[in-house]
Design a protein around this motif. Structure first.
Motif, PDB file in Angstrom:
ATOM      1  N   ALA A 120      -8.071  -5.056 -69.194  1.00  0.00           N
ATOM      2  CA  ALA A 120      -7.290  -4.971 -70.433  1.00  0.00           C
ATOM      3  C   ALA A 120      -8.213  -4.685 -71.614  1.00  0.00           C
ATOM      4  O   ALA A 120      -7.858  -3.913 -72.515  1.00  0.00           O
ATOM      5  CB  ALA A 120      -6.517  -6.267 -70.655  1.00  0.00           C
ATOM      6  N   GLN A 121      -9.404  -5.256 -71.606  1.00  0.00           N
ATOM      7  CA  GLN A 121     -10.371  -5.042 -72.677  1.00  0.00           C
ATOM      8  C   GLN A 121     -10.841  -3.572 -72.688  1.00  0.00           C
ATOM      9  O   GLN A 121     -10.950  -2.962 -73.741  1.00  0.00           O
ATOM     10  CB  GLN A 121     -11.566  -5.974 -72.489  1.00  0.00           C
ATOM     11  CG  GLN A 121     -12.551  -5.956 -73.620  1.00  0.00           C
ATOM     12  CD  GLN A 121     -13.655  -6.984 -73.411  1.00  0.00           C
ATOM     13  OE1 GLN A 121     -13.728  -7.674 -72.401  1.00  0.00           O
ATOM     14  NE2 GLN A 121     -14.528  -7.077 -74.389  1.00  0.00           N
ATOM     15  N   SER A 122     -11.077  -3.014 -71.511  1.00  0.00           N
ATOM     16  CA  SER A 122     -11.491  -1.609 -71.418  1.00  0.00           C
ATOM     17  C   SER A 122     -10.375  -0.675 -71.865  1.00  0.00           C
ATOM     18  O   SER A 122     -10.615   0.317 -72.547  1.00  0.00           O
ATOM     19  CB  SER A 122     -11.914  -1.267 -69.992  1.00  0.00           C
ATOM     20  OG  SER A 122     -13.061  -1.990 -69.631  1.00  0.00           O
ATOM     21  N   LEU A 123      -9.145  -0.994 -71.463  1.00  0.00           N
ATOM     22  CA  LEU A 123      -8.008  -0.181 -71.896  1.00  0.00           C
ATOM     23  C   LEU A 123      -7.833  -0.236 -73.412  1.00  0.00           C
ATOM     24  O   LEU A 123      -7.503   0.772 -74.039  1.00  0.00           O
ATOM     25  CB  LEU A 123      -6.729  -0.626 -71.194  1.00  0.00           C
ATOM     26  CG  LEU A 123      -6.639  -0.271 -69.711  1.00  0.00           C
ATOM     27  CD1 LEU A 123      -5.418  -0.938 -69.078  1.00  0.00           C
ATOM     28  CD2 LEU A 123      -6.582   1.230 -69.519  1.00  0.00           C
ATOM     29  N   ALA A 124      -8.075  -1.410 -73.994  1.00  0.00           N
ATOM     30  CA  ALA A 124      -7.984  -1.540 -75.451  1.00  0.00           C
ATOM     31  C   ALA A 124      -9.047  -0.681 -76.124  1.00  0.00           C
ATOM     32  O   ALA A 124      -8.774  -0.008 -77.129  1.00  0.00           O
ATOM     33  CB  ALA A 124      -8.134  -3.002 -75.859  1.00  0.00           C
ATOM     34  N   GLU A 127      -7.970   2.958 -75.974  1.00  0.00           N
ATOM     35  CA  GLU A 127      -6.954   3.280 -76.984  1.00  0.00           C
ATOM     36  C   GLU A 127      -7.574   3.384 -78.378  1.00  0.00           C
ATOM     37  O   GLU A 127      -7.201   4.256 -79.161  1.00  0.00           O
ATOM     38  CB  GLU A 127      -5.824   2.248 -76.957  1.00  0.00           C
ATOM     39  CG  GLU A 127      -4.980   2.318 -75.692  1.00  0.00           C
ATOM     40  CD  GLU A 127      -4.417   3.709 -75.411  1.00  0.00           C
ATOM     41  OE1 GLU A 127      -3.900   4.364 -76.342  1.00  0.00           O
ATOM     42  OE2 GLU A 127      -4.510   4.146 -74.247  1.00  0.00           O
ATOM     43  N   LYS A 128      -8.532   2.514 -78.692  1.00  0.00           N
ATOM     44  CA  LYS A 128      -9.223   2.607 -79.986  1.00  0.00           C
ATOM     45  C   LYS A 128      -9.986   3.920 -80.095  1.00  0.00           C
ATOM     46  O   LYS A 128      -9.986   4.558 -81.155  1.00  0.00           O
ATOM     47  CB  LYS A 128     -10.200   1.440 -80.161  1.00  0.00           C
ATOM     48  CG  LYS A 128      -9.558   0.116 -80.456  1.00  0.00           C
ATOM     49  CD  LYS A 128     -10.671  -0.901 -80.685  1.00  0.00           C
ATOM     50  CE  LYS A 128     -10.246  -2.307 -80.453  1.00  0.00           C
ATOM     51  NZ  LYS A 128     -11.350  -3.263 -80.571  1.00  0.00           N
ATOM     52  N   LEU A 129     -10.644   4.307 -79.006  1.00  0.00           N
ATOM     53  CA  LEU A 129     -11.387   5.568 -79.019  1.00  0.00           C
ATOM     54  C   LEU A 129     -10.458   6.757 -79.200  1.00  0.00           C
ATOM     55  O   LEU A 129     -10.776   7.696 -79.930  1.00  0.00           O
ATOM     56  CB  LEU A 129     -12.176   5.736 -77.718  1.00  0.00           C
ATOM     57  CG  LEU A 129     -13.584   5.173 -77.727  1.00  0.00           C
ATOM     58  CD1 LEU A 129     -14.154   5.107 -76.316  1.00  0.00           C
ATOM     59  CD2 LEU A 129     -14.493   5.988 -78.628  1.00  0.00           C
ATOM     60  N   LYS A 130      -9.323   6.732 -78.534  1.00  0.00           N
ATOM     61  CA  LYS A 130      -8.364   7.830 -78.668  1.00  0.00           C
ATOM     62  C   LYS A 130      -7.888   7.960 -80.113  1.00  0.00           C
ATOM     63  O   LYS A 130      -7.672   9.063 -80.606  1.00  0.00           O
ATOM     64  CB  LYS A 130      -7.170   7.612 -77.745  1.00  0.00           C
ATOM     65  CG  LYS A 130      -7.498   7.875 -76.280  1.00  0.00           C
ATOM     66  CD  LYS A 130      -6.418   7.331 -75.402  1.00  0.00           C
ATOM     67  CE  LYS A 130      -5.640   8.379 -74.698  1.00  0.00           C
ATOM     68  NZ  LYS A 130      -4.627   7.839 -73.795  1.00  0.00           N
ATOM     69  N   GLN A 143     -19.821   1.214 -88.542  1.00  0.00           N
ATOM     70  CA  GLN A 143     -18.490   0.597 -88.538  1.00  0.00           C
ATOM     71  C   GLN A 143     -17.708   0.952 -87.278  1.00  0.00           C
ATOM     72  O   GLN A 143     -17.047   0.091 -86.700  1.00  0.00           O
ATOM     73  CB  GLN A 143     -17.703   1.029 -89.781  1.00  0.00           C
ATOM     74  CG  GLN A 143     -18.222   0.444 -91.066  1.00  0.00           C
ATOM     75  CD  GLN A 143     -17.579   1.078 -92.304  1.00  0.00           C
ATOM     76  OE1 GLN A 143     -16.924   2.124 -92.228  1.00  0.00           O
ATOM     77  NE2 GLN A 143     -17.767   0.447 -93.451  1.00  0.00           N
ATOM     78  N   ASP A 144     -17.793   2.203 -86.848  1.00  0.00           N
ATOM     79  CA  ASP A 144     -17.089   2.620 -85.636  1.00  0.00           C
ATOM     80  C   ASP A 144     -17.615   1.875 -84.415  1.00  0.00           C
ATOM     81  O   ASP A 144     -16.832   1.394 -83.582  1.00  0.00           O
ATOM     82  CB  ASP A 144     -17.203   4.134 -85.425  1.00  0.00           C
ATOM     83  CG  ASP A 144     -16.389   4.941 -86.431  1.00  0.00           C
ATOM     84  OD1 ASP A 144     -15.514   4.361 -87.113  1.00  0.00           O
ATOM     85  OD2 ASP A 144     -16.638   6.164 -86.528  1.00  0.00           O
ATOM     86  N   CYS A 145     -18.930   1.773 -84.291  1.00  0.00           N
ATOM     87  CA  CYS A 145     -19.518   1.040 -83.150  1.00  0.00           C
ATOM     88  C   CYS A 145     -19.069  -0.416 -83.155  1.00  0.00           C
ATOM     89  O   CYS A 145     -18.651  -0.946 -82.116  1.00  0.00           O
ATOM     90  CB  CYS A 145     -21.050   1.105 -83.192  1.00  0.00           C
ATOM     91  SG  CYS A 145     -21.746   2.679 -82.663  1.00  0.00           S
ATOM     92  N   GLU A 146     -19.151  -1.052 -84.299  1.00  0.00           N
ATOM     93  CA  GLU A 146     -18.748  -2.464 -84.381  1.00  0.00           C
ATOM     94  C   GLU A 146     -17.264  -2.631 -84.065  1.00  0.00           C
ATOM     95  O   GLU A 146     -16.870  -3.543 -83.348  1.00  0.00           O
ATOM     96  CB  GLU A 146     -19.073  -3.039 -85.764  1.00  0.00           C
ATOM     97  CG  GLU A 146     -20.544  -3.270 -86.012  1.00  0.00           C
ATOM     98  CD  GLU A 146     -21.165  -4.306 -85.092  1.00  0.00           C
ATOM     99  OE1 GLU A 146     -20.498  -5.303 -84.748  1.00  0.00           O
ATOM    100  OE2 GLU A 146     -22.336  -4.103 -84.714  1.00  0.00           O
ATOM    101  N   GLY A 147     -16.427  -1.747 -84.604  1.00  0.00           N
ATOM    102  CA  GLY A 147     -14.990  -1.842 -84.375  1.00  0.00           C
ATOM    103  C   GLY A 147     -14.579  -1.530 -82.944  1.00  0.00           C
ATOM    104  O   GLY A 147     -13.646  -2.130 -82.411  1.00  0.00           O
ATOM    105  N   PHE A 173      -9.369  11.796 -72.974  1.00  0.00           N
ATOM    106  CA  PHE A 173      -9.839  12.070 -74.327  1.00  0.00           C
ATOM    107  C   PHE A 173      -9.750  13.542 -74.699  1.00  0.00           C
ATOM    108  O   PHE A 173     -10.213  13.923 -75.763  1.00  0.00           O
ATOM    109  CB  PHE A 173     -11.278  11.562 -74.483  1.00  0.00           C
ATOM    110  CG  PHE A 173     -11.393  10.085 -74.275  1.00  0.00           C
ATOM    111  CD1 PHE A 173     -10.961   9.196 -75.239  1.00  0.00           C
ATOM    112  CD2 PHE A 173     -11.908   9.585 -73.095  1.00  0.00           C
ATOM    113  CE1 PHE A 173     -11.049   7.830 -75.038  1.00  0.00           C
ATOM    114  CE2 PHE A 173     -12.007   8.214 -72.883  1.00  0.00           C
ATOM    115  CZ  PHE A 173     -11.569   7.338 -73.861  1.00  0.00           C
ATOM    116  N   ASN A 174      -9.168  14.369 -73.836  1.00  0.00           N
ATOM    117  CA  ASN A 174      -8.974  15.776 -74.182  1.00  0.00           C
ATOM    118  C   ASN A 174      -8.042  15.859 -75.376  1.00  0.00           C
ATOM    119  O   ASN A 174      -7.014  15.202 -75.413  1.00  0.00           O
ATOM    120  CB  ASN A 174      -8.359  16.555 -73.017  1.00  0.00           C
ATOM    121  CG  ASN A 174      -9.405  17.039 -72.047  1.00  0.00           C
ATOM    122  OD1 ASN A 174     -10.586  17.021 -72.336  1.00  0.00           O
ATOM    123  ND2 ASN A 174      -8.956  17.466 -70.887  1.00  0.00           N
TER     124      ASN A 174
END
Length: 180
Positions: free
Chosen positions: A10-14, A17-20, A89-93, A134-135
């Motif tokens: 679930a953590q990886s899926l989250a 989704e943040k990366l997308k 900020q992106d890395c931390e988030g 991620f396409n």
């Protein structure tokens, strides 16, 4: 790919989704800028950003292995890092920690070249698992902060870039994400 997605925590899926959803508009603008950036086309930029997001996800899933990006991914990564505040900020988030970048010329020596090549092939195999997630369709809406004059200039520069025989998405970079 559904099998891969179902096997993720679930953590990886989250994180996925943040990366997308990650807004890399300033980085896209930089990549397409013919004067200060690379003068990439919109389509090339969107594809490269999708590959970069796959790279970040693989880096997140496998923090304990060396990850070697393609030249294309490395250029997006360098551009993201140039926006230092945003990158931090992106890395931390996204991950809760900073992802280091390692320009490592020691791997360019003949003795280490085979290891570097093997690591690159391994990285490409991992990236292929998540590429479709991620396409980014070049026709999709993607917020870019450019005016029409800049777009016209960018298209002129692209005609020169299209003649470039190097496919940056196929060749390893001299940089990598070091082991933790």
């Amino acid at each position: 790919m559904l099998v891969v997605k179902e096997a993720l925590s679930a953590q990886s899926l989250a994180c996925m989704e943040k990366l997308k959803a990650l807004n890399l508009s300033p980085i896209a603008d930089y990549l397409m800028n013919p004067q200060n950036g690379y003068g990439w086309s919109r389509q090339q930029t969107l594809q490269a950003i999708g590959r970069y997001k796959s790279f970040l996800f693989v880096s997140y899933l496998h923090p304990d292995i060396l990850v070697v990006p393609t030249q294309e991914i490395d250029r997006v990564w360098h551009s993201h890092i140039l926006h230092t505040r945003k990158y931090r900020q992106d890395c931390e988030g996204l991950f809760g920690y900073f992802i280091d970048h390692q320009p490592d010329s020691e791997f360019c020596s003949q003795s280490n070249r085979q290891n570097w090549d093997a690591t690159f092939v391994e990285t490409q195999s991992l990236l292929a698992l998540f590429e479709e997630y991620f396409n980014t369709d070049a026709s999709a809406e993607f917020e870019l902060h450019q005016d029409k004059a800049f777009n016209l200039l960018q298209e002129k520069v692209q005609s020169v870039n299209d003649a470039d025989p190097i496919n940056l998405h196929l060749h390893p970079s001299a940089c990598g994400r070091p082991r933790c």
